[in-house]
Scaffold this motif. Structure first.
Motif, PDB file in Angstrom:
ATOM      1  N   ARG A 108      39.467  37.020  38.238  1.00 47.31           N
ATOM      2  CA  ARG A 108      38.258  37.488  37.569  1.00 47.31           C
ATOM      3  C   ARG A 108      37.164  37.761  38.611  1.00 47.31           C
ATOM      4  N   GLY A 109      37.066  36.851  39.595  1.00 43.31           N
ATOM      5  CA  GLY A 109      36.096  37.039  40.671  1.00 43.31           C
ATOM      6  C   GLY A 109      36.408  38.286  41.480  1.00 43.31           C
ATOM      7  N   LEU A 110      37.701  38.527  41.656  1.00 43.24           N
ATOM      8  CA  LEU A 110      38.150  39.700  42.391  1.00 43.24           C
ATOM      9  C   LEU A 110      37.694  40.973  41.678  1.00 43.24           C
ATOM     10  N   MET A 111      37.744  40.931  40.342  1.00 40.59           N
ATOM     11  CA  MET A 111      37.328  42.083  39.567  1.00 40.59           C
ATOM     12  C   MET A 111      35.837  42.325  39.769  1.00 40.59           C
ATOM     13  N   ARG A 112      35.066  41.241  39.770  1.00 43.07           N
ATOM     14  CA  ARG A 112      33.633  41.378  39.999  1.00 43.07           C
ATOM     15  C   ARG A 112      33.372  41.946  41.391  1.00 43.07           C
ATOM     16  N   MET A 113      34.137  41.440  42.391  1.00 47.53           N
ATOM     17  CA  MET A 113      33.946  41.935  43.758  1.00 47.53           C
ATOM     18  C   MET A 113      34.242  43.424  43.850  1.00 47.53           C
ATOM     19  N   GLU A 114      35.232  43.850  43.036  1.00 46.68           N
ATOM     20  CA  GLU A 114      35.583  45.263  43.031  1.00 46.68           C
ATOM     21  C   GLU A 114      34.379  46.097  42.590  1.00 46.68           C
ATOM     22  N   VAL A 115      33.665  45.618  41.572  1.00 45.53           N
ATOM     23  CA  VAL A 115      32.490  46.347  41.096  1.00 45.53           C
ATOM     24  C   VAL A 115      31.405  46.336  42.165  1.00 45.53           C
ATOM     25  N   HIS A 116      31.259  45.198  42.833  1.00 44.84           N
ATOM     26  CA  HIS A 116      30.254  45.135  43.903  1.00 44.84           C
ATOM     27  C   HIS A 116      30.599  46.098  45.036  1.00 44.84           C
ATOM     28  N   LYS A 117      31.898  46.217  45.334  1.00 47.59           N
ATOM     29  CA  LYS A 117      32.323  47.137  46.395  1.00 47.59           C
ATOM     30  C   LYS A 117      31.978  48.567  46.007  1.00 47.59           C
ATOM     31  N   LEU A 118      32.199  48.878  44.709  1.00 51.78           N
ATOM     32  CA  LEU A 118      31.836  50.221  44.223  1.00 51.78           C
ATOM     33  C   LEU A 118      30.339  50.455  44.374  1.00 51.78           C
ATOM     34  N   GLU A 119      29.569  49.419  44.033  1.00 50.42           N
ATOM     35  CA  GLU A 119      28.120  49.538  44.134  1.00 50.42           C
ATOM     36  C   GLU A 119      27.712  49.831  45.579  1.00 50.42           C
ATOM     37  N   LYS A 120      28.332  49.099  46.504  1.00 53.36           N
ATOM     38  CA  LYS A 120      28.011  49.316  47.919  1.00 53.36           C
ATOM     39  C   LYS A 120      28.360  50.722  48.344  1.00 53.36           C
ATOM     40  N   HIS A 121      29.506  51.200  47.844  1.00 46.41           N
ATOM     41  CA  HIS A 121      29.932  52.553  48.188  1.00 46.41           C
ATOM     42  C   HIS A 121      28.907  53.569  47.693  1.00 46.41           C
ATOM     43  N   ILE A 122      28.480  53.368  46.441  1.00 46.29           N
ATOM     44  CA  ILE A 122      27.543  54.300  45.822  1.00 46.29           C
ATOM     45  C   ILE A 122      26.213  54.317  46.560  1.00 46.29           C
ATOM     46  N   LEU A 123      25.795  53.146  47.023  1.00 41.91           N
ATOM     47  CA  LEU A 123      24.527  53.071  47.740  1.00 41.91           C
ATOM     48  C   LEU A 123      24.671  53.482  49.204  1.00 41.91           C
ATOM     49  N   GLY A 124      25.915  53.785  49.600  1.00 44.85           N
ATOM     50  CA  GLY A 124      26.141  54.246  50.961  1.00 44.85           C
ATOM     51  C   GLY A 124      26.165  53.140  51.998  1.00 44.85           C
ATOM     52  N   ASP A 125      26.378  51.890  51.560  1.00 42.68           N
ATOM     53  CA  ASP A 125      26.402  50.782  52.522  1.00 42.68           C
ATOM     54  C   ASP A 125      27.765  50.623  53.166  1.00 42.68           C
ATOM     55  N   GLN A 126      28.806  50.782  52.331  1.00 42.18           N
ATOM     56  CA  GLN A 126      30.143  50.484  52.825  1.00 42.18           C
ATOM     57  C   GLN A 126      31.146  51.302  52.024  1.00 42.18           C
ATOM     58  N   THR A 127      32.116  51.876  52.705  1.00 42.62           N
ATOM     59  CA  THR A 127      33.086  52.708  52.000  1.00 42.62           C
ATOM     60  C   THR A 127      33.972  51.849  51.116  1.00 42.62           C
ATOM     61  N   TYR A 128      34.235  52.344  49.926  1.00 49.71           N
ATOM     62  CA  TYR A 128      35.015  51.576  48.955  1.00 49.71           C
ATOM     63  C   TYR A 128      36.503  51.631  49.282  1.00 49.71           C
ATOM     64  N   GLU A 129      37.092  50.463  49.432  1.00 50.30           N
ATOM     65  CA  GLU A 129      38.540  50.371  49.586  1.00 50.30           C
ATOM     66  C   GLU A 129      39.054  49.511  48.452  1.00 50.30           C
ATOM     67  N   PRO A 130      39.888  50.061  47.582  1.00 51.85           N
ATOM     68  CA  PRO A 130      40.324  49.274  46.432  1.00 51.85           C
ATOM     69  C   PRO A 130      41.161  48.058  46.833  1.00 51.85           C
ATOM     70  N   HIS A 131      41.165  47.073  45.963  1.00 52.03           N
ATOM     71  CA  HIS A 131      41.948  45.875  46.232  1.00 52.03           C
ATOM     72  C   HIS A 131      43.437  46.179  46.084  1.00 52.03           C
ATOM     73  N   ILE A 132      44.200  45.896  47.127  1.00 52.39           N
ATOM     74  CA  ILE A 132      45.651  46.067  47.046  1.00 52.39           C
ATOM     75  C   ILE A 132      46.271  44.681  47.108  1.00 52.39           C
ATOM     76  N   SER A 133      47.111  44.416  46.144  1.00 55.96           N
ATOM     77  CA  SER A 133      47.694  43.084  46.067  1.00 55.96           C
ATOM     78  C   SER A 133      48.611  42.818  47.257  1.00 55.96           C
ATOM     79  N   GLY A 134      48.623  41.575  47.707  1.00 61.11           N
ATOM     80  CA  GLY A 134      49.340  41.228  48.919  1.00 61.11           C
ATOM     81  C   GLY A 134      50.840  41.060  48.754  1.00 61.11           C
ATOM     82  N   TRP A 135      51.274  40.664  47.575  1.00 62.92           N
ATOM     83  CA  TRP A 135      52.731  40.513  47.423  1.00 62.92           C
ATOM     84  C   TRP A 135      53.285  41.731  46.744  1.00 62.92           C
TER      85      TRP A 135
END
Lengths: 87, 332
Positions: free
Chosen positions: B305-332
């Motif tokens: 659930r926290g990961l999902m929230r972080m995903e939205v924050h990453k999108l927000e950063k991307h939109i504001l031009g702070d950091q390019t959005y890289e989607p979460h890719i599962s490790g296994w």
């Protein structure tokens, strides 16, 4: 963290303690509540309790654990309030 | 991070003593408001304005589902994280064709990679028949870079998902949960009923997480923004559906936790989960959301659930031009 709150307060403040406790924790049995809280919420709960108790005669005890994993729980007799996320 | 409470019984939701109380047939149940993040309501529940006002001040969104478990709507407390700057940037990103296509492409790319991760997991366990679906998904993913419209990207997403869905019967072995084709409204078989139900849980969970950020759930990038529905949560869910929804389905079926008896025929055609089945699926869903993984960059454990929230924050950063959005890719 996992918190158990136990209170032993004057009769006039028993209901007040219950009301405060229920906002944060699950009622388990008379004067006992338990649940998972963040550090911030625990501080908030303590602050509310401090405001309402008589510091000369009442006592409220908080037991805390890093997580529920370090606790074991056994109920003898009836479970008065089963805690479940599915109601 | 607080709890999600699922209400299946019939009764009344009330504000009492500054917390939430549910009064049902089995008596009164107090729900600690400070540790409740959202309420998912499946049962026949009545509530009043005073209760809604209380939900607003406590920032607790309510999500309602109908008799069949379909998402019906939400009570979203007044936005408490008002950031004009973010919403403007979000809208600007949507209107800028280049930027919008870029975000949509990233989301679909992430979704496809997660599909491949799931299939690879079963292939490593000796299911060699999955190789062809994997290469299909791979080829659709390769075409993403050349696509320059959102419609085209949506199309590729559909193709990829089709290839992916064709692998389902190979993983579950068909039987009572044979997949056949994807059918919606109403789902025609048990597998489709499961997918529909869990997908809607995923959309709602994403919506609740978006509510806790500055972004506006009405403006999506992959999914068209229109007059009627939320769409950003559909975008976010796209990435998580393979690793959450589908893996839960496989484990429930393969461990025989969910069985044919947990389904029933709907009155107007279609097959739906029964209440007992719905409870099983909801607990599996909640358990998975609370499960934690070691986050490689943060060096701490994060729940899904926290990961999902972080995903939205990453999108927000991307939109504001702070950091390019890289989607979460599962490790296994």
């Amino acid at each position: 963290m996992f918190v158990i709150m136990i209170y032993d307060v004057g009769e006039r403040r028993v209901a007040k303690m219950l009301k405060i406790g229920r906002k944060y924790l699950n009622w388990v049995q008379n004067s006992v509540l338990e649940g998972e809280l963040s550090e911030g919420l625990l501080a908030k709960l303590k602050a509310e309790v401090k405001q309402k108790i008589d510091h000369e005669s009442d006592s409220v005890i908080f037991y805390t654990w890093r997580s529920e994993r370090y606790t074991a729980r056994e109920v003898i007799g009836i479970e008065r309030n089963e805690i479940n996320i599915i109601v | 991070m607080g709890k999600t409470i699922y209400i299946f019984s019939a009764g009344e939701l009330k504000r009492k003593e500054n917390t939430v109380v549910f009064e049902g047939e089995d008596g009164r149940k107090f729900l600690p408001v400070e540790t409740t993040d959202e309420l998912m309501i499946f049962g026949e529940v009545s509530l009043n304005k005073r209760f809604l006002e209380f939900c607003t001040v406590s920032h607790v969104p309510l999500h309602f589902f109908n008799h069949h478990g379909y998402y019906q709507g939400s009570y979203s407390p007044r936005e408490f994280l008002n950031s004009g700057a973010t919403i403007l940037a979000q809208a600007a990103c949507y209107l800028d064709h280049e930027k919008r296509v870029d975000i949509a492409r990233r989301i679909v790319c992430g979704a496809m990679e997660n599909m491949a991760v799931v299939l690879n997991y079963y292939r490593r366990r000796g299911n060699e028949s999955l190789v062809s679906m994997l290469s299909n998904i791979e080829s659709y993913k390769g075409k993403l870079d050349k696509s320059d419209s959102v419609a085209e990207i949506m199309g590729l997403e559909g193709n990829g998902r089709e290839a992916y869905y064709s692998a389902f019967d190979h993983i579950t072995g068909g039987g009572p949960f044979a997949f056949d084709v994807r059918s919606r409204r109403p789902p025609q078989n048990r597998m489709n009923a499961l997918i529909s139900f869990l997908n809607s849980m995923c959309y709602v969970t994403a919506l609740s997480q978006i509510y806790r950020t500055h972004l506006d759930p009405r403006i999506g990038f992959l999914h068209e923004t229109n007059f009627r529905r939320f769409s950003l949560n559909l975008d976010v869910a796209e990435i998580f559906k393979p690793i959450l929804v589908d893996r839960i389905i496989f484990s429930l079926i393969n461990k025989k936790v969910i069985q044919a008896k947990h389904f029933e025929d709907g009155p107007s055609g279609g097959i739906y989960l029964q209440e007992s089945g719905r409870k099983i699926v909801v607990s599996a869903w909640e358990e998975r959301l609370q499960q934690t993984i070691d986050h490689p960059r943060l060096k701490r454990k994060v729940s899904y659930r926290g990961l999902m929230r972080m995903e939205v924050h990453k999108l927000e950063k991307h939109i504001l031009g702070d950091q390019t959005y890289e989607p979460h890719i599962s490790g296994w």
